[in-house]
Write a protein that holds these residues in place. Structure first.
Motif, PDB file in Angstrom:
ATOM      1  N   PRO A 267       0.839  -1.204   0.000  1.00  0.00           N
ATOM      2  CA  PRO A 267       0.000   0.000   0.000  1.00  0.00           C
ATOM      3  C   PRO A 267       0.875   1.256   0.000  1.00  0.00           C
ATOM      4  CG  PRO A 267      -0.774  -1.583   1.612  1.00  0.00           C
ATOM      5  CD  PRO A 267       0.536  -2.109   1.108  1.00  0.00           C
ATOM      6  N   THR A 268       0.577   2.180  -0.894  1.00  0.00           N
ATOM      7  CA  THR A 268       1.409   3.381  -0.984  1.00  0.00           C
ATOM      8  C   THR A 268       1.036   4.384   0.103  1.00  0.00           C
ATOM      9  OG1 THR A 268      -0.110   4.314  -2.596  1.00  0.00           O
ATOM     10  CG2 THR A 268       1.850   3.202  -3.455  1.00  0.00           C
ATOM     11  N   ARG A 269       1.985   5.204   0.450  1.00  0.00           N
ATOM     12  CA  ARG A 269       1.779   6.302   1.394  1.00  0.00           C
ATOM     13  C   ARG A 269       2.099   7.599   0.673  1.00  0.00           C
ATOM     14  NH1 ARG A 269       4.281   4.421   7.252  1.00  0.00           N
ATOM     15  NH2 ARG A 269       2.745   2.801   7.676  1.00  0.00           N
ATOM     16  N   ASP A 270       1.740   8.700   1.313  1.00  0.00           N
ATOM     17  CA  ASP A 270       1.971  10.007   0.696  1.00  0.00           C
ATOM     18  C   ASP A 270       3.432  10.224   0.331  1.00  0.00           C
ATOM     19  OD1 ASP A 270      -0.669  10.591   0.846  1.00  0.00           O
ATOM     20  OD2 ASP A 270      -0.514  11.893   2.601  1.00  0.00           O
ATOM     21  N   GLU A 271       4.322   9.645   1.132  1.00  0.00           N
ATOM     22  CA  GLU A 271       5.754   9.852   0.888  1.00  0.00           C
ATOM     23  C   GLU A 271       6.257   9.080  -0.334  1.00  0.00           C
ATOM     24  OE1 GLU A 271       5.977   8.083   4.668  1.00  0.00           O
ATOM     25  OE2 GLU A 271       7.544   6.674   4.084  1.00  0.00           O
ATOM     26  N   MET A 272       5.396   8.237  -0.916  1.00  0.00           N
ATOM     27  CA  MET A 272       5.781   7.449  -2.090  1.00  0.00           C
ATOM     28  C   MET A 272       5.091   8.004  -3.336  1.00  0.00           C
ATOM     29  SD  MET A 272       5.329   3.667  -0.401  1.00  0.00           S
ATOM     30  CE  MET A 272       5.703   2.785  -1.916  1.00  0.00           C
ATOM     31  N   ASP A 273       5.857   8.166  -4.409  1.00  0.00           N
ATOM     32  CA  ASP A 273       5.249   8.656  -5.649  1.00  0.00           C
ATOM     33  C   ASP A 273       5.021   7.549  -6.671  1.00  0.00           C
ATOM     34  OD1 ASP A 273       7.967   8.357  -5.965  1.00  0.00           O
ATOM     35  OD2 ASP A 273       8.293  10.301  -6.914  1.00  0.00           O
ATOM     36  N   ILE A 274       5.732   6.430  -6.528  1.00  0.00           N
ATOM     37  CA  ILE A 274       5.520   5.287  -7.414  1.00  0.00           C
ATOM     38  C   ILE A 274       5.582   4.004  -6.586  1.00  0.00           C
ATOM     39  CG2 ILE A 274       6.433   6.371  -9.516  1.00  0.00           C
ATOM     40  CD1 ILE A 274       9.069   4.876  -9.012  1.00  0.00           C
ATOM     41  N   PRO A 275       4.932   2.922  -7.079  1.00  0.00           N
ATOM     42  CA  PRO A 275       5.013   1.649  -6.365  1.00  0.00           C
ATOM     43  C   PRO A 275       6.397   1.016  -6.510  1.00  0.00           C
ATOM     44  CG  PRO A 275       3.399   1.543  -8.178  1.00  0.00           C
ATOM     45  CD  PRO A 275       4.047   2.880  -8.232  1.00  0.00           C
ATOM     46  N   LEU A 276       6.691   0.063  -5.645  1.00  0.00           N
ATOM     47  CA  LEU A 276       7.996  -0.614  -5.693  1.00  0.00           C
ATOM     48  C   LEU A 276       8.228  -1.295  -7.041  1.00  0.00           C
ATOM     49  CD1 LEU A 276       8.370  -2.308  -2.174  1.00  0.00           C
ATOM     50  CD2 LEU A 276       9.761  -0.470  -3.148  1.00  0.00           C
TER      51      LEU A 276
END
Ligand code: SF4
Length: 92
Positions: A27-36
């Motif tokens: 699950p992405t968080r605000d601090e992430m702009d793209i998935p792994l």
């Protein structure tokens, strides 16, 4: 040297075995702009965006990356290698 080679040399992880299954998409968080999974695809494309995306610097993503890949890639080690490469390039 390609980003794939940089990661392989520094971490022993060959992202070539990635089959883009997307199973590592935590699950992405605000601090992430793209998935792994997209981060790994950028490495395979030798796209420097892999070194600049916010996901690379997310400690949440880094921790989750330890057990995220279902094909046995150590994404945590790969991310550390990418962080080091990013810092090396920033210092050039
Ligand atoms: S789980 Fe592993 S093989 Fe699947 S997309 Fe993520 S890195 Fe690639």
């Amino acid at each position: 040297m390609s980003l794939r080679s940089v990661v392989k040399k520094a971490s022993g992880q060959d992202v070539y075995i990635c089959h883009a299954c997307n199973d590592c998409d935590i699950p992405t968080r605000d601090e992430m702009d793209i998935p792994l999974s997209s981060l790994i695809q950028l490495v395979l494309l030798n796209d420097d965006e892999a070194l600049q995306c916010r996901t690379l610097w997310s400690d949440y993503a880094l921790e989750a990356a330890r057990s995220a890949c279902k094909r046995g890639l150590n994404l945590h080690a790969a991310m550390i290698a990418l962080r080091e490469e990013s810092m090396r390039k920033a210092g050039d």
